[in-house]
Structure formats: C-alpha cells, structure tokens
Design a protein around this motif. Structure first.
Motif, mmCIF file in Angstrom:
data_model
loop_
_atom_site.group_PDB
_atom_site.id
_atom_site.type_symbol
_atom_site.label_atom_id
_atom_site.label_comp_id
_atom_site.label_asym_id
_atom_site.label_seq_id
_atom_site.Cartn_x
_atom_site.Cartn_y
_atom_site.Cartn_z
ATOM 1 N N ILE A 7 70.075 61.973 72.323
ATOM 2 C CA ILE A 7 70.792 60.999 71.489
ATOM 3 C C ILE A 7 72.294 61.246 71.565
ATOM 4 O O ILE A 7 73.093 60.337 71.737
ATOM 5 N N LEU A 8 72.660 62.530 71.465
ATOM 6 C CA LEU A 8 74.081 62.865 71.353
ATOM 7 C C LEU A 8 74.773 63.070 72.694
ATOM 8 O O LEU A 8 75.982 63.255 72.744
ATOM 9 N N VAL A 43 53.991 59.143 77.140
ATOM 10 C CA VAL A 43 53.724 60.419 76.499
ATOM 11 C C VAL A 43 53.308 61.464 77.538
ATOM 12 O O VAL A 43 53.289 62.661 77.262
ATOM 13 N N GLY A 44 53.022 61.005 78.739
ATOM 14 C CA GLY A 44 52.686 61.950 79.798
ATOM 15 C C GLY A 44 51.204 62.269 79.878
ATOM 16 O O GLY A 44 50.810 63.280 80.444
ATOM 17 N N ILE A 45 50.366 61.397 79.311
ATOM 18 C CA ILE A 45 48.921 61.607 79.403
ATOM 19 C C ILE A 45 48.424 61.040 80.729
ATOM 20 O O ILE A 45 48.776 59.924 81.101
ATOM 21 N N ASN A 46 47.615 61.806 81.420
ATOM 22 C CA ASN A 46 47.053 61.371 82.705
ATOM 23 C C ASN A 46 48.163 60.913 83.655
ATOM 24 O O ASN A 46 48.194 59.786 84.122
ATOM 25 N N ARG A 47 49.072 61.847 83.925
ATOM 26 C CA ARG A 47 50.334 61.518 84.580
ATOM 27 C C ARG A 47 50.192 60.762 85.891
ATOM 28 O O ARG A 47 51.001 59.912 86.206
ATOM 29 N N VAL A 78 63.375 57.156 75.463
ATOM 30 C CA VAL A 78 62.017 57.062 75.995
ATOM 31 C C VAL A 78 61.607 58.361 76.686
ATOM 32 O O VAL A 78 60.443 58.604 76.938
ATOM 33 N N LEU A 79 62.591 59.212 76.984
ATOM 34 C CA LEU A 79 62.281 60.492 77.617
ATOM 35 C C LEU A 79 61.709 61.486 76.616
ATOM 36 O O LEU A 79 61.047 62.442 76.974
ATOM 37 N N PHE A 80 61.966 61.226 75.343
ATOM 38 C CA PHE A 80 61.638 62.175 74.303
ATOM 39 C C PHE A 80 60.142 62.522 74.223
ATOM 40 O O PHE A 80 59.794 63.706 74.187
ATOM 41 N N PRO A 81 59.219 61.530 74.224
ATOM 42 C CA PRO A 81 57.804 61.890 74.071
ATOM 43 C C PRO A 81 57.287 62.833 75.165
ATOM 44 O O PRO A 81 56.591 63.805 74.861
#
Ligand code: SF4
Ligand code: SF4
Lengths: 336, 96
Positions: A228-229, A33-37, A183-186
């Motif tokens: 997705i597409l 999710v990109g928290i505390n990268r 998995v890139l989406f969040p």
C-alpha cells in the motif's frame, strides 16, 4: 470429400462468451489466493466470440484463466472476434513471455495447429503488449505471414484500442496502482501465514504475547502495509523501504518492551527494547524485497544489487536480535 | 548504495536504427522516444530489462540482458549455485 478430411486435421473452434459466470469468479478467487497454482488453465487453441467472420480481429492470449477471462470479458457484446490461446502451461502473459512460453515459437506453432490462415482473410494478430518480451514480431511475420500488432498493456483498454488500432501513451505504460498492488496481498499472505503462525506460537511461549504480536506485526507490515505504502516511503530500494517501515512498526514494540515488568537491571530493559528493533525491520525488509518479483519496475541488475547490498545486513540484525531474544528468554525462565 | 536501480544493461546503437518504432511501441516504461531519424533513449533509468525492445528490434540496434526480476528465484539461484534464475511452471512458481 477433401473438405471432410480437412476438418478432421484442424481442431474445432471453441465458442466462448464475454460473460463471466460464478464459477469463473470462484476460479479467479482461488487463483488470487494461490490455491491450485498450476490448475487455472483453459485448453489452448482457437476460440470464437459472437460468430466471427473471416474479417474479424484475432486476439492472442495465454491459457491462464485470469488472462483469458480478462480478454473476453473486456470485449463488448457486439464485438465478433477470434481469441487464439497459446499454451503457456497456465502462466499469465507477462511471466510466460519472460520465460519464453508465450513466445514466437508457440505462437507460430499454434497458428499452424489451429489452421488460422484458413479461418481469416487478413493476416493480423493483436497481442497484449506485455507479450512482446517473448515474441519477436518480425520473426512471426517471417515464419507465419502474420503481422503482429501490439495492443494495450491492459485488456480493459482493448475496446478503445480497437476503434483506431492505436494505443495512447497511457495504454502503453504499465501502472502499479493501489488495486494492482493489493491483489498481490492474498498470495503473499498464504505464503507467509504458516511461518507467521509457527513463529508467533513459539515466541508466545518463549517470550510472551508482546514478542508474538511483534513477529506478526513485522510480517503483516511486509505483506500488507508495504504494497500500500510502496510509492510513499521515501527511499528508492525495496529493502530500504522495508527497513524503514519495519523500524517504524517496531518502535511501539520497543517502547512497550522497555516498560514491561519491573526489573532490577536497566540493561535488561534496554536489551528488551533493542530486540524488536533488531528483529522486526529485517523481517519486514525481507518480505518487501520479495515484492520486486511481482512488480513491473525492477530490473534484474537492480534486484541482484539489492540482494547483495541488504541481505547481509538483514542476516546480521536478525541473528543478533535472535541472540538477545534467547538470552532474555533464558534469564526469564531461570527466574533471574 | 541506497539506489540499486541506477544502472542496467540496456545498450542502444543509433547507427543501426531504421526508425521503425517497434521499441517505442513495446516498451512499457517509455524508455525510448520517437526521433527524427532514429529513436532516442529518453529514460534509460526506467528500463526494467524486460527485453521486449531487443526481441522486436529488426536490426539488432538494441541489446539488454533480460531475465526474471524475481527475488525468490534469485535467492534460489544463489543457494543452489545455478546462475540463471527462472520460475518453474507447475512447481512453486513465483508468478502465476
Ligand atoms: S528492456 Fe523493456 S523496459 Fe527496458 S527499454 Fe527495452 S522494452 Fe523498455
Ligand atoms: S526497434 Fe530498433 S530499428 Fe526500430 S526504432 Fe527501435 S531501435 Fe530503431
């Protein structure tokens, strides 16, 4: 006595397991999710899995928890091995190799610091294939005596690879399947969400709920529908794919805007319909273009070309869309 | 105009090749294919300029201008006037 001095100079081997705990999964979730990268790291050094002997294989990985955990969790219970963790400042193998931190220098350095040559009889290191971007196998051999063997692209194939020390062509190719794309989406969502909220709220009060929904739809199309597409949109460039997708998403909004309310002048209807067509495609296209960085397909030369080809079109469409939006909002507020 | 990926900077000099096979091993897109006396450039357009082949070719038969294919980094580079786009570790890195 000399033995005691020796153990003082080399750091201890850290024992590890192939079992992922709940807190590991929690860490992965936060990383995705990109928290505390920059906080998802393990200590660089030598790790042992299942009491390895001097003949056990040595795997090399980055000190990003997702990379390290992918390696250890994909190894079978009975497998005894060492895992050499390089200091990549908590960045994954692929990106760290691109920057050179997962590189020849750090590898040779880490071999010396950990005293690896005294721990194993053989002189073979198994590296992830995607680390080859930063590591020069013949240089490593020259500088450390260790021979670099490139394993498969995906850690999941490690067990199969170990049986023959040969990777099949499939193991050598990068894929970008729907799971890998999703998995890139969040991370993208977290990046875009603040803009999405602010812009939607402003639009809600300036032009109504339809405009607010349009902004949200354009952005969500870029971060969710686009990955997705991706393989199914029939153009080559990411930006043109994004324009197409954004245009499709904008169509119902254009229609709804055209029919919205009763207005005396048809030009108002038409301007209302044109606004989403001008505003939404460049937004989706811009977000789509940014996916070039997350894929393992796009060349720098190509991305540079994409940016110079499309950003001007995006800017012009967006600017003229904003202008019509503002004019329409002024007309609405002044009760025209 | 609608295919930005029609060209890249990959260059291969078969004369220097000793057929060690490293490039076919490291390339994640099978750009190089094994050949009789030297490797063949089999799928030039699939190259994403990662630089792995150049890095691991012991004879210097391959050159490619590699870099980070990250659009954020390039926008940043374009805006700040820096020519080499890089991702910063620690700060808001594009990849993690
Ligand atoms: S630069 Fe990367 S993708 Fe291109 S040929 Fe070399 S290894 Fe393959
Ligand atoms: S790495 Fe270089 S020398 Fe080896 S096969 Fe490829 S081009 Fe030839």
């Amino acid at each position: 006595m000399s033995g005691t001095i020796f153990t003082f100079t080399t750091p201890p081997v850290h024992p590890t397991t192939n079992h992922l705990t709940l807190s590991d999964h929690w860490d992965h979730l936060r990383a995705r999710v990109g928290i505390n990268r920059s906080g998802h790291l393990v200590e660089p050094g030598l790790y042992s899995l299942g009491n390895p002997t001097p003949d056990s294989p040595v795997f090399v990985t980055a000190n990003y928890t997702l990379s390290f955990d992918a390696v250890r969790s994909s190894l079978d219970d009975w497998m005894k091995c060492y895992i050499l963790v390089l200091d990549t400042k908590g960045i994954n193998v692929w990106c760290a190799a691109g920057k050179g931190t997962f590189g020849t220098g750090e590898l040779v350095n880490r071999i010396h610091i950990t005293g690896l040559a005294d721990k194993v009889n053989h002189r073979v290191l198994i590296l992830p294939q995607l680390g080859a971007t930063g590591v020069s196998a013949h240089e490593v051999k020259k500088l450390s005596g260790f021979r670099v063997e490139y394993g498969p692209v995906r850690a999941a194939d490690l067990s199969a690879y170990l049986k023959t020390h040969k990777a099949t062509p499939e193991m050598r190719r990068v894929q970008f399947n729907v799971i890998e794309r999703l998995v890139l989406f969040p991370v993208e969502l977290v990046k875009v969400l603040p803009y999405l909220l602010v812009i939607s709220i402003i639009l809600y009060f300036a032009s109504g709920p339809l405009a607010a929904a349009g902004a949200a739809a354009a952005m969500l199309a870029g971060i969710f529908l686009f990955p997705i597409l991706l393989p199914f949109i029939p153009t080559k460039d990411f930006s043109s794919k994004g324009f197409l997708l954004g245009g499709l998403i904008a169509l119902p909004f254009a229609l709804a805007a055209y029919r919205y309310g009763i207005e005396p002048a048809p030009c108002i209807h038409i301007s209302r319909a044109i606004t989403p067509m001008l505003l939404m495609p460049p937004v989706t296209a811009f977000i789509s273009l940014n996916f070039t960085g997350s894929t393992t397909f796009t060349s720098v030369t190509g991305v540079r070309k994409e940016i110079s080809t499309y950003t001007r079109v995006m800017a012009w469409m967006f600017a003229s869309g904003t202008a019509t939006l503002i004019i329409l909002a002024i007309l609405r507020i002044t009760g025209w | 105009m609608f295919d930005s990926y029609r060209s890249n900077t990959l260059q291969y000099d078969p004369v220097k090749c000793i057929n060690c096979g490293m490039c076919t091993t490291v390339c994640p897109h099978a750009v190089f294919a094994p050949g009789e006396n030297e490797v063949r450039l089999a799928d030039y357009l699939a190259c994403m300029e990662c630089g792995a082949c150049q890095m691991n070719c012991p004879t210097g038969a391959i050159t490619v201008e590699s870099g980070v294919g990250c659009a954020y980094a390039m926008f940043y580079a374009a805006l700040t006037g820096k020519d080499e786009p890089t991702c910063g570790a620690g700060d808001d890195a594009c990849c993690s």
